[in-house]
Design a protein around this motif. Structure first.
Motif, mmCIF file in Angstrom:
data_model
loop_
_atom_site.group_PDB
_atom_site.id
_atom_site.type_symbol
_atom_site.label_atom_id
_atom_site.label_comp_id
_atom_site.label_asym_id
_atom_site.label_seq_id
_atom_site.Cartn_x
_atom_site.Cartn_y
_atom_site.Cartn_z
ATOM 1 N N ILE A 182 0.841 -1.201 0.000
ATOM 2 C CA ILE A 182 0.000 0.000 0.000
ATOM 3 C C ILE A 182 0.876 1.251 0.000
ATOM 4 C CG2 ILE A 182 -1.608 1.319 1.438
ATOM 5 C CD1 ILE A 182 -3.119 -1.269 1.956
ATOM 6 N N GLY B 191 1.861 1.999 -3.504
ATOM 7 C CA GLY B 191 0.774 2.137 -4.470
ATOM 8 C C GLY B 191 0.524 0.904 -5.318
ATOM 9 N N GLU C 158 -4.266 -0.780 -3.042
ATOM 10 C CA GLU C 158 -4.988 0.397 -2.542
ATOM 11 C C GLU C 158 -5.617 0.103 -1.197
ATOM 12 O OE1 GLU C 158 -8.046 1.214 -5.344
ATOM 13 O OE2 GLU C 158 -6.653 2.067 -6.810
ATOM 14 N N ALA D 101 -3.789 7.956 -3.984
ATOM 15 C CA ALA D 101 -5.043 7.632 -4.663
ATOM 16 C C ALA D 101 -5.478 8.745 -5.619
ATOM 17 C CB ALA D 101 -6.137 7.364 -3.632
ATOM 18 N N ARG E 99 1.598 7.233 -10.832
ATOM 19 C CA ARG E 99 1.899 6.266 -9.773
ATOM 20 C C ARG E 99 2.988 5.292 -10.216
ATOM 21 N NH1 ARG E 99 -3.316 5.991 -7.885
ATOM 22 N NH2 ARG E 99 -3.771 4.503 -9.541
#
Ligand SMILES: Nc1ncnc2c1ncn2[C@@H]1O[C@H](COP(=O)(O)OP(=O)(O)OP(=O)(O)O)[C@@H](O)[C@H]1O
Ligand SMILES: [Mg+2]
Length: 230
Positions: free
Chosen positions: A53, A56, A59, A73, A80
């Motif tokens: 997480i 990335g 999520e 996010a 990302r």
């Protein structure tokens, strides 16, 4: 200096939609730039989930992850991906090297994907391989190297962009203790030289001693957060 490089705000992760298990449960965590944090905890406590997480790759179900003041996010996929390639180095327990590529090609891969010419990528990758003590081994494929050598190639690949943050998931888990110590010393050196922030998942108390801060997860929650005075 009290600059935060990455922050978790009330991050929870549920893998099963039916309200099953919470791999992470309401985690708040701030990691200071240039620090080293060991993440400990039993198998299944959420350590790998936390790293996935943080970069990335995965999520959160709820909550936010902020990297250098940007919410992951809120970024698009391309941004990302670039972040993961250039700003966050990942070392996996199982190395994740491409079997058909030589060491120097494996290390070059992020650079090439980042649009750097093959000559420049080769030069930087060779320098990085020298840095991890693998000069002369650049032409070897992973199956022609020892476990410790493969892990050093994985470290070189993770650090070839000189990312400010390195996430390492049990980087010594598959190595004998002497080779493991060498890898930890190498991470210490890179941290001192480059100022890299390191989040190190480990089951091993001795490895955790390389970090000035140690957190422990249990059932997806931070149950200990200990910091040495320096
Ligand atoms: N893709 C997935 N789908 C469903 N459940 C998952 C998935 N990944 C992890 N889990 C569950 O989430 C919990 C946390 O897993 P995680 O991999 O983060 O643990 P860990 O602390 O890294 O353990 P280990 O020390 O064994 O690597 C575990 O109960 C695991 O079964
Ligand atoms: Mg894990």
């Amino acid at each position: 200096m009290n600059d935060t490089i990455i922050a978790f705000e009330k991050v929870s992760k549920t893998y099963r939609a039916d309200g099953g298990l919470r791999a992470l449960d309401d985690v708040d965590l701030e990691v200071g730039r240039g620090t080293r944090v060991a993440v400990m905890g039993q198998s299944g406590s959420g350590k790998s989930t936390l790293l996935n997480i943080a970069c990335g790759l995965d999520e959160p179900t709820s909550g936010r992850v902020i990297f250098e003041n940007l919410e992951l996010a809120a970024m698009n996929d391309d941004d990302r991906t670039r972040l993961r390639r250039e700003k966050i180095g990942m070392i996996f327990q199982t190395f994740n090297l491409l079997a058909t590529l030589s060491a120097v090609e494996n290390v070059s891969l992020p650079l090439r994907l980042g649009g750097i010419s093959s000559a420049a990528a080769l030069e930087r990758s060779s320098a990085m391989l020298r840095r991890v003590g693998l000069q002369g081994r650049g032409g070897h494929r992973p199956d022609e190297m020892s476990g410790g050598e493969r892990q050093r190639v994985a470290i070189a690949r993770a650090l070839v962009f000189n990312p400010p943050l390195l996430l390492a998931d049990e980087p010594t888990g598959n190595l004998d203790s002497r080779t493991g110590d060498e890898i930890l010393s190498l991470l210490d050196e890179l941290h001192l030289e480059l100022g890299t922030t390191i989040v190190l998942v480990t089951h091993n108390d001795e490895a955790a001693q390389h970090c000035e801060r140690q957190i422990r997860l249990r059932d997806g929650r931070i149950v200990e957060d200990f910091q040495f005075q320096r």
